[in-house]
Design a protein around this motif. Structure first.
Motif, PDB file in Angstrom:
ATOM      1  N   UNK A 136       0.853  -1.187   0.000  1.00  0.00           N
ATOM      2  CA  UNK A 136       0.000   0.000   0.000  1.00  0.00           C
ATOM      3  C   UNK A 136       0.889   1.236   0.000  1.00  0.00           C
ATOM      4  N   UNK A 137       0.392   2.318  -0.578  1.00  0.00           N
ATOM      5  CA  UNK A 137       1.138   3.571  -0.551  1.00  0.00           C
ATOM      6  C   UNK A 137       0.570   4.540   0.480  1.00  0.00           C
ATOM      7  N   UNK A 138      -0.427   4.096   1.260  1.00  0.00           N
ATOM      8  CA  UNK A 138      -1.090   4.973   2.222  1.00  0.00           C
ATOM      9  C   UNK A 138      -0.375   4.923   3.578  1.00  0.00           C
ATOM     10  N   UNK A 139       0.236   6.050   3.929  1.00  0.00           N
ATOM     11  CA  UNK A 139       0.998   6.195   5.171  1.00  0.00           C
ATOM     12  C   UNK A 139       0.120   6.900   6.193  1.00  0.00           C
ATOM     13  N   UNK A 140      -0.014   6.304   7.385  1.00  0.00           N
ATOM     14  CA  UNK A 140      -0.794   6.917   8.462  1.00  0.00           C
ATOM     15  C   UNK A 140       0.147   7.357   9.565  1.00  0.00           C
ATOM     16  N   UNK A 141       0.098   8.634   9.917  1.00  0.00           N
ATOM     17  CA  UNK A 141       0.899   9.191  10.998  1.00  0.00           C
ATOM     18  C   UNK A 141      -0.047   9.594  12.121  1.00  0.00           C
ATOM     19  N   UNK A 142       0.258   9.140  13.331  1.00  0.00           N
ATOM     20  CA  UNK A 142      -0.597   9.403  14.488  1.00  0.00           C
ATOM     21  C   UNK A 142       0.217  10.081  15.576  1.00  0.00           C
ATOM     22  N   UNK A 143      -0.330  11.140  16.156  1.00  0.00           N
ATOM     23  CA  UNK A 143       0.282  11.811  17.300  1.00  0.00           C
ATOM     24  C   UNK A 143      -0.695  11.704  18.460  1.00  0.00           C
ATOM     25  N   UNK A 144      -0.210  11.149  19.557  1.00  0.00           N
ATOM     26  CA  UNK A 144      -1.030  10.970  20.750  1.00  0.00           C
ATOM     27  C   UNK A 144      -0.236  11.404  21.961  1.00  0.00           C
ATOM     28  N   UNK A 145      -0.911  11.503  23.075  1.00  0.00           N
ATOM     29  CA  UNK A 145      -0.246  11.837  24.328  1.00  0.00           C
ATOM     30  C   UNK A 145       0.576  10.639  24.789  1.00  0.00           C
ATOM     31  N   UNK A 146       1.781  10.903  25.272  1.00  0.00           N
ATOM     32  CA  UNK A 146       2.623   9.829  25.803  1.00  0.00           C
ATOM     33  C   UNK A 146       2.042   9.289  27.106  1.00  0.00           C
ATOM     34  N   UNK A 147       1.206  10.095  27.757  1.00  0.00           N
ATOM     35  CA  UNK A 147       0.545   9.685  28.999  1.00  0.00           C
ATOM     36  C   UNK A 147      -0.959   9.930  28.840  1.00  0.00           C
ATOM     37  N   UNK A 148      -1.674   8.985  28.196  1.00  0.00           N
ATOM     38  CA  UNK A 148      -3.088   9.229  27.886  1.00  0.00           C
ATOM     39  C   UNK A 148      -3.987   9.375  29.108  1.00  0.00           C
ATOM     40  N   UNK A 149      -3.543   8.915  30.279  1.00  0.00           N
ATOM     41  CA  UNK A 149      -4.371   9.027  31.488  1.00  0.00           C
ATOM     42  C   UNK A 149      -4.199  10.372  32.194  1.00  0.00           C
ATOM     43  N   UNK A 150      -3.255  11.165  31.732  1.00  0.00           N
ATOM     44  CA  UNK A 150      -2.996  12.466  32.350  1.00  0.00           C
ATOM     45  C   UNK A 150      -4.173  13.413  32.111  1.00  0.00           C
ATOM     46  N   UNK A 151      -4.386  14.305  33.073  1.00  0.00           N
ATOM     47  CA  UNK A 151      -5.455  15.299  32.952  1.00  0.00           C
ATOM     48  C   UNK A 151      -5.165  16.280  31.816  1.00  0.00           C
ATOM     49  N   UNK A 152      -3.897  16.439  31.472  1.00  0.00           N
ATOM     50  CA  UNK A 152      -3.544  17.370  30.400  1.00  0.00           C
ATOM     51  C   UNK A 152      -3.351  16.672  29.053  1.00  0.00           C
ATOM     52  N   UNK A 153      -3.715  15.387  28.964  1.00  0.00           N
ATOM     53  CA  UNK A 153      -3.618  14.662  27.685  1.00  0.00           C
ATOM     54  C   UNK A 153      -4.606  15.240  26.684  1.00  0.00           C
ATOM     55  N   UNK A 154      -4.201  15.302  25.449  1.00  0.00           N
ATOM     56  CA  UNK A 154      -5.066  15.830  24.383  1.00  0.00           C
ATOM     57  C   UNK A 154      -5.524  14.683  23.489  1.00  0.00           C
ATOM     58  N   UNK A 155      -6.588  14.906  22.718  1.00  0.00           N
ATOM     59  CA  UNK A 155      -7.061  13.847  21.820  1.00  0.00           C
ATOM     60  C   UNK A 155      -6.013  13.499  20.758  1.00  0.00           C
ATOM     61  N   UNK A 156      -6.059  12.274  20.336  1.00  0.00           N
ATOM     62  CA  UNK A 156      -5.157  11.781  19.295  1.00  0.00           C
ATOM     63  C   UNK A 156      -5.537  12.400  17.954  1.00  0.00           C
ATOM     64  N   UNK A 157      -4.523  12.757  17.179  1.00  0.00           N
ATOM     65  CA  UNK A 157      -4.759  13.269  15.822  1.00  0.00           C
ATOM     66  C   UNK A 157      -3.953  12.407  14.849  1.00  0.00           C
ATOM     67  N   UNK A 158      -4.452  12.306  13.625  1.00  0.00           N
ATOM     68  CA  UNK A 158      -3.727  11.533  12.618  1.00  0.00           C
ATOM     69  C   UNK A 158      -4.110  11.976  11.221  1.00  0.00           C
ATOM     70  N   UNK A 159      -3.252  11.636  10.276  1.00  0.00           N
ATOM     71  CA  UNK A 159      -3.598  11.796   8.868  1.00  0.00           C
ATOM     72  C   UNK A 159      -3.143  10.562   8.106  1.00  0.00           C
ATOM     73  N   UNK A 160      -3.793  10.315   6.994  1.00  0.00           N
ATOM     74  CA  UNK A 160      -3.405   9.228   6.092  1.00  0.00           C
ATOM     75  C   UNK A 160      -3.268   9.830   4.709  1.00  0.00           C
ATOM     76  N   UNK A 161      -2.081   9.687   4.139  1.00  0.00           N
ATOM     77  CA  UNK A 161      -1.819  10.229   2.804  1.00  0.00           C
ATOM     78  C   UNK A 161      -0.964   9.256   2.020  1.00  0.00           C
ATOM     79  N   UNK A 162      -1.015   9.396   0.725  1.00  0.00           N
ATOM     80  CA  UNK A 162      -0.199   8.558  -0.149  1.00  0.00           C
ATOM     81  C   UNK A 162       1.238   9.062  -0.130  1.00  0.00           C
ATOM     82  N   UNK A 163       2.180   8.139  -0.005  1.00  0.00           N
ATOM     83  CA  UNK A 163       3.595   8.529   0.007  1.00  0.00           C
ATOM     84  C   UNK A 163       4.029   9.074  -1.348  1.00  0.00           C
TER      85      UNK A 163
END
Length: 196
Positions: A136-163
């Protein structure tokens, strides 16, 4: 070359020799893209957190030492049977621990960071992961909080695009376009609010 401006700071892809890869090699493409993402994230003030890598290396070293003891123990078989059984049990145990860490903590992540400097209490570090399925040529990059249980954790974001959008026909990465896409995702993460 593209220059991105975010929150008053300007980041530009470093000017150096072009990054080139074999477009027929799936692993080579993913490795080059992941490496470039690491450069972009660290250029935005996030310092890499290598504690998880160090834990894996330490457990790997223990596994090697166990294997060496089993191989070079000064008694011959069958006199060393109990010792070998103990070594095999420890070898399996530490391998299971290593696989558990990889499966539960790392998943597809290739980068963990500390929170950016100056944001000790209102931010967490990042966990950056990616997927590029085989054939597949579809690359998915995801950014998430390193500590998802933290009160300051933010929602996960991602994109999928062709390389194919980031590489020339010769396999050279068009860094300006790629930096723009990754920096937009980092900005989306920073601007996202945790749902209540």
């Amino acid at each position: 070359m593209t220059t991105a401006t975010t929150n008053g700071t300007t980041t530009t892809p470093p000017t150096k020799t072009p990054k080139k890869t074999n477009l027929l090699d799936h692993n080579s493409i993913k490795h080059l893209i992941d490496e470039t993402v690491t450069e972009i994230v660290t250029s935005r003030g996030y310092k890499e957190d290598v504690r998880m890598s160090n834990v894996r290396l330490f457990i790997g070293a223990i596994i090697i030492v166990i294997a060496l003891f089993a191989q070079f123990y000064n008694k011959k078989f069958p006199d060393n049977k109990n010792f070998l059984i103990g070594c095999i049990a420890l070898y399996v145990l530490f391998n299971a621990i290593l696989q558990l860490i990889i499966y539960t903590k790392e998943k597809n992540a290739f980068l963990f960071t500390y929170p950016p400097a100056g944001s000790a209490y209102n931010s967490t570090g990042l966990m950056v992961s990616s997927k590029l399925p085989r054939f597949s040529d579809m690359y998915t990059l995801t950014i998430a909080s390193a500590d998802p249980k933290s009160i300051s954790a933010k929602p996960t974001v991602e994109f999928t695009k062709s390389v194919t959008k980031w590489f020339t026909e010769d396999g050279v990465l068009v860094e300006g376009l790629f930096w723009k896409d990754v920096e937009a995702l980092i900005s989306d993460y920073k601007d996202s609010k945790k749902s209540k």
